[in-house]
Design an enzyme around this catalytic site. Structure first.
Site, mmCIF file in Angstrom:
data_model
loop_
_atom_site.group_PDB
_atom_site.id
_atom_site.type_symbol
_atom_site.label_atom_id
_atom_site.label_comp_id
_atom_site.label_asym_id
_atom_site.label_seq_id
_atom_site.Cartn_x
_atom_site.Cartn_y
_atom_site.Cartn_z
ATOM 1 N N CYS A 145 -2.432 -1.861 -13.814
ATOM 2 C CA CYS A 145 -2.797 -2.267 -12.493
ATOM 3 C C CYS A 145 -3.946 -3.119 -12.379
ATOM 4 C CB CYS A 145 -3.132 -0.439 -11.675
ATOM 5 S SG CYS A 145 -2.001 0.426 -12.116
ATOM 6 N N GLU B 250 -14.790 5.406 -9.086
ATOM 7 C CA GLU B 250 -15.065 4.116 -8.630
ATOM 8 C C GLU B 250 -16.498 4.300 -7.715
ATOM 9 O OE1 GLU B 250 -12.089 2.524 -6.441
ATOM 10 O OE2 GLU B 250 -13.149 0.413 -6.313
ATOM 11 N N HIS C 238 0.490 2.504 -4.032
ATOM 12 C CA HIS C 238 -0.128 1.695 -5.134
ATOM 13 C C HIS C 238 0.986 0.764 -5.769
ATOM 14 C CE1 HIS C 238 -2.422 0.564 -8.504
ATOM 15 N NE2 HIS C 238 -2.745 1.772 -9.077
ATOM 16 N N PHE D 211 -4.374 1.693 -16.300
ATOM 17 C CA PHE D 211 -3.950 2.277 -17.305
ATOM 18 C C PHE D 211 -4.485 1.513 -18.590
ATOM 19 C CE2 PHE D 211 -0.615 5.946 -15.730
ATOM 20 C CZ PHE D 211 -1.320 6.320 -15.058
ATOM 21 N N HIS E 51 -10.420 -0.190 -5.477
ATOM 22 C CA HIS E 51 -9.232 0.213 -6.154
ATOM 23 C C HIS E 51 -8.852 1.251 -5.342
ATOM 24 C CE1 HIS E 51 -6.212 0.396 -9.153
ATOM 25 N NE2 HIS E 51 -6.800 1.527 -9.736
ATOM 26 N N LYS F 118 -4.753 0.630 -0.371
ATOM 27 C CA LYS F 118 -3.674 1.431 -1.091
ATOM 28 C C LYS F 118 -3.398 2.598 0.048
ATOM 29 C CE LYS F 118 -4.445 0.446 -5.767
ATOM 30 N NZ LYS F 118 -5.638 -0.623 -5.737
#
Length: 416
Positions: free
Chosen positions: A167, A318, A344, A403, A307, A339
């Site tokens: 991502c 975050e 996402h 990830f 994010h 998002k």
């Protein structure tokens, strides 16, 4: 001496809209692109919603950009990239026939590439034998297919490669494109990311690792970054592409300049393959490096496009990272999560979110974090809840974390 880099073109494909003008209007209106999935039959799945691009028909794109023959040879993720690229190039006013082809390139990000093609051809081979596998399988599935096809369409003979950091792919690609122009290896680079990973295997995998929201009864309210009732992210798809070029090159051709790309930073958590560092240490380092690269202080930033995936652990991490980097100034920042409206889009998210960030700077208004009704006490910043907010923004930072522990951040601002 490093050269200055500016953004001169924007293009999107998303579940909200497939043109930037509509995309931005719907973000400001607080609309959700999350809905019941139509891209395949989800009857056997626990999760039945997401952010697929409904009624995707590339033949109907402006000026019939892709014909039937081309569509047959492109996986959905490459189709998205081609259409978003078309809009970005048109928006930039570039005529590549008048450019030095060796000085123009494409660096794109994608987390997974042509997963749909892999699944379809594997099923065909098992059911009907190896002779029935399409000869287009490899050129459709390969991660670099999107960038390769863009270079072929526009005759771009300069730098061309693809980045895969889950991502964080788009932001890492944008960072690489930025450095390529800064260090005089190209004058124009098409960059950003594309993803079409809402497939049976992908949806099954994400749902079985319990990463996804299960709010089947209310999809549009499922993506809830920083809300105490969030229960996971929403799988989505799309593409966000940008034209970036060297400042004097853009001036010489009379280009409309949106913003200046000021700095990029990247790091690795080096801790867990799927879970973020709960203290946000790696994310903080990526933001700090992006600010250092831009030659800016934390107080120079007014807006953070987070994010913000809507996962309990990720949102807290975050928030901790932002507070670690910005200190007392964190309370003065406007933060929001695109998002919340798009879901996402994995490797495409950084590209789409940088388009939204650029529009925020240009229009002096921040798109809201929707579905933020009961803010998590552990997420104690100003997340621009549910309503857009007017604010003069000189500079902003856009975060992407993936990830594998990948962290990548981009600083963008008004031309200084």
């Amino acid at each position: 001496m490093k050269r200055r880099v500016v953004i001169t073109g924007l293009g999107v494909v998303s579940s909200l809209a497939c043109q930037v003008k509509d995309f931005w209007a719907k973000l400001l209106a607080g609309e959700s692109g999350v809905h019941d999935l139509r891209v395949f039959d989800v009857g056997a799945f626990k999760v039945k919603f997401g952010g697929d691009v409904h009624d995707w028909n590339p033949e109907a794109t402006p000026e019939a950009f892709l014909d039937k023959k081309e569509i047959k040879r492109l996986d959905r993720f490459s189709q998205f990239a081609q259409v978003a690229c078309y809009e970005a190039v048109k928006d930039s006013g570039l005529d590549f026939s008048k450019e030095d082809a060796w000085r123009c390139g494409a660096i794109l990000g994608s987390g997974i590439g042509g997963l749909n093609e892999i699944e379809e051809q594997l099923a065909k081979m098992i059911a009907k034998g190896p002779d029935r596998v399409s000869p287009f399988t490899v050129p459709k599935m390969m991660l670099n297919a999107a960038g390769g096809n863009i270079s072929i369409r526009y005759g771009l003979r300069g730098v061309n490669y693809s980045v895969a950091t889950a991502c964080a792919s788009s932001n890492n690609a944008i960072g690489a494109a930025f450095k390529t122009i800064q260090y005089n290896d190209a004058d124009v680079v098409i960059t950003g990311g594309t993803e079409a990973a809402i497939t049976p295997m992908s949806l099954a995998s994400f749902q079985n690792m319990k990463a996804l929201s299960n709010r089947n009864e209310d999809p549009k309210r499922a993506s809830r970054p920083f809300d105490i009732d969030r229960d996971g992210f929403v799988l989505s798809e799309g593409a966000g592409l940008l034209i970036i070029e060297e400042l004097e090159h853009a001036k010489a051709r009379g280009a409309r300049i949106y913003c200046e790309l000021l700095g990029v930073g990247a790091s690795a958590d080096a801790g867990h393959i799927t879970a973020p560092d709960e203290n946000g240490t790696g994310a903080a380092r990526a933001m700090t490096e992006a600010l250092r690269d831009a030659g800016m202080n934390p107080t120079d930033i007014q807006y953070v496009n987070a994010h913000g995936t809507s996962t309990p652990l990720g949102d807290k991490a975050e928030t901790q990272a932002i507070k670690r980097v910005f200190g007392d100034h964190a309370k003065s920042l406007s933060v929001s999560s695109t998002k919340s409206q798009l879901g996402h889009t994995l490797g495409a998210s950084g590209g789409l979110e940088l388009v939204a960030t650029v529009k925020s700077i240009c229009d002096s208004v921040i798109a809201p974090t929707i579905n933020l009704d009961n803010q998590d006490p552990a997420c104690d910043l100003d997340y621009t809840a549910n309503q857009p907010r007017e604010r003069q923004i000189q500079a902003a930072i856009s975060n992407s974390f993936g990830f594998g522990g990948h962290n990548a951040c981009v600083v963008v601002g008004k031309v200084r």
